[in-house]
Design an enzyme around this catalytic site. Sequence first.
Site, PDB file in Angstrom:
ATOM      1  CD  GLU A   9      -3.471   0.170   1.700  1.00  0.00           C
ATOM      2  OE1 GLU A   9      -4.056  -0.581   1.732  1.00  0.00           O
ATOM      3  OE2 GLU A   9      -3.295   0.782   3.136  1.00  0.00           O
TER       4      GLU A   9
ATOM      5  CE  LYS B 229     -12.025   1.971   1.070  1.00  0.00           C
ATOM      6  NZ  LYS B 229     -11.544   3.073   1.879  1.00  0.00           N
TER       7      LYS B 229
ATOM      8  CG  HIS C 102       7.298 -29.856  -0.317  1.00  0.00           C
ATOM      9  ND1 HIS C 102       7.897 -31.031  -0.710  1.00  0.00           N
ATOM     10  CD2 HIS C 102       8.002 -29.567   0.738  1.00  0.00           C
ATOM     11  CE1 HIS C 102       9.024 -31.514   0.063  1.00  0.00           C
ATOM     12  NE2 HIS C 102       9.228 -30.414   0.981  1.00  0.00           N
TER      13      HIS C 102
HETATM   14  O1  PA5 Z   1      -3.252   1.369   6.046  1.00  0.00           O
HETATM   15  C1  PA5 Z   1      -4.273   2.076   5.847  1.00  0.00           C
HETATM   16  O2  PA5 Z   1      -4.555   3.250   5.857  1.00  0.00           O
HETATM   17  C2  PA5 Z   1      -5.318   1.039   5.443  1.00  0.00           C
HETATM   18  O3  PA5 Z   1      -4.897   0.001   5.254  1.00  0.00           O
HETATM   19  C3  PA5 Z   1      -6.247   1.265   6.601  1.00  0.00           C
HETATM   20  O4  PA5 Z   1      -5.927   0.768   7.829  1.00  0.00           O
HETATM   21  C4  PA5 Z   1      -7.694   0.283   6.149  1.00  0.00           C
HETATM   22  O5  PA5 Z   1      -8.066   0.781   4.961  1.00  0.00           O
HETATM   23  C5  PA5 Z   1      -8.740   0.599   7.296  1.00  0.00           C
HETATM   24  O6  PA5 Z   1      -8.823   1.797   7.475  1.00  0.00           O
HETATM   25  P1  PA5 Z   1      -9.752   2.220   8.674  1.00  0.00           P
HETATM   26  O7  PA5 Z   1      -8.967   2.052   9.748  1.00  0.00           O
HETATM   27  O8  PA5 Z   1     -10.032   3.952   8.471  1.00  0.00           O
HETATM   28  O9  PA5 Z   1     -11.046   1.737   8.788  1.00  0.00           O
END
Ligand code: PA5
Length: 466
Positions: free
Chosen positions: A306, A441, A327
């Site tokens: 990310e 989303k 394996h």
């Molecule tokens: O690293 C990030 O920002 C994302 O992976 C969030 O943790 C994830 O989308 C969850 O978001 P939130 O804590 O707002 O529900």
Amino acid sequence: MYDLICHNFNILSYLRSILNINVMKIELTHTKPFLGEAFVDELESRISSIYETIYKKTGAGNDFLGWVSLPSEIDENLLSDIEKTAETLRKKSEIFVVIGIGGSYLGARAVIEALQNHFATLTGEKPLIVYAGHNMSEDYLHDLMAVLDKKDYSLAVISKSGTTTEPAIAFRILKQHIINKYGEQEAASRIIAITDKARGALKQLANVKGYKTYIVPDDVGGRFSVLTPVGLLPIAMAGIDIRQLVKGAIEMEKQCKANPTVDNPVSQYAVVRQALYHQGKTNEIMVNYEPRLVYFSEWWKQLYGESHGKQHKGVFPASVTFSTDLHSMGQYIQDGLRNLFETVISVENSNHELRIPTEADDLDQLNYIAGKRISEVNHKAELGTVLAHEDGGVPNIRIVIPEISACVLGELIYFFEMACAVSGYLLDVNPFDQPGVEAYKKNMFALLGKKGFEEQTKKLNERLGL
Ligand code: PA5
């Protein structure tokens, strides 16, 4: 030094520490043959200014650098409060449900699964930590509720934004379940909300219902939040010493700060993976030889995927558990497309000792290793694999840790966070945003007919011939 930090003092650990055999190390012996000197030099020349950018908060995403000094700045009152809450809830919970997704659950799960019994679901350890809100599987939630019908439980709902669909749905369902089971008042005492200090639906809901609430700091993004209540409360609920975790992270924070140069292990890892990427090694596989580290790899994949996968750039993070996956994926890694490199988390010492017994008839022909510890065989499998993969054109970075403990995990967490920031800046991306996550989303909301997404609904309907 390590032992003085991560263990209670004893003479053996002290000796190991002065011999410097018990600190986290990075080994590049099986990487160097693949590295072009020119790339490495160019990348290394940027390191000092990148640290300056991080510490002076002048780079892209500088609003989200709270994690840099988080370990050393954690408030003692907050730690005690989390411990107290955990102690109270542990007494009345056979199960603790952690509702969250992405950075709001992976860090906690990484630490808990690394430190709890492999068979915690069967040993009757209480509370058992289970997870929800990280998928939208109807069957998963159904099965979870069927279990919760018969168990005493409490839960944490964790969402920094307070608006993420997956945890919001799981919480709506489980909120009704817990209220039906215990009544409004008792249910409220079994619910903890961890969210932003003001924004988001979850904060409003928690205020109205009077849930105990912990705040996710504004300047710490989800995937960097394991050392905030996001990770610390579930980890404390699992009975793990959160102070040891923080202690390890503080040590790594100090090391980075004291030596913001090419010589520290963080810089070496960041530079080497970036140099390999420039040479076409675009896939990094996190390798472990201990199944308890599977979720550590999941946490790492989210952190790196990310943070770096943007503008059509970035190393693709993958993971395997060896020797299990030798394996299944071993053939490809040895002999498939040569765009891979591996980062091996090598654990020097197991927590328990188990030797292979001798058998008089030796029918299974294993007497040649009789008397050896399983860990010794595992280490030989590791070495054999590293050498074979090197021969097959797969560079290996080795990160060697003395053992799997809360303190060492704290050290590793900070190590990978800082390396993620340095790598991101070497790649010239903002490591702290995630604009790409919005695309699915937007479509999902449009397909579900959410207000405000009418234009997108129209576009998708045309595309789908509806
Ligand atoms: O690293 C990030 O920002 C994302 O992976 C969030 O943790 C994830 O989308 C969850 O978001 P939130 O804590 O707002 O529900």
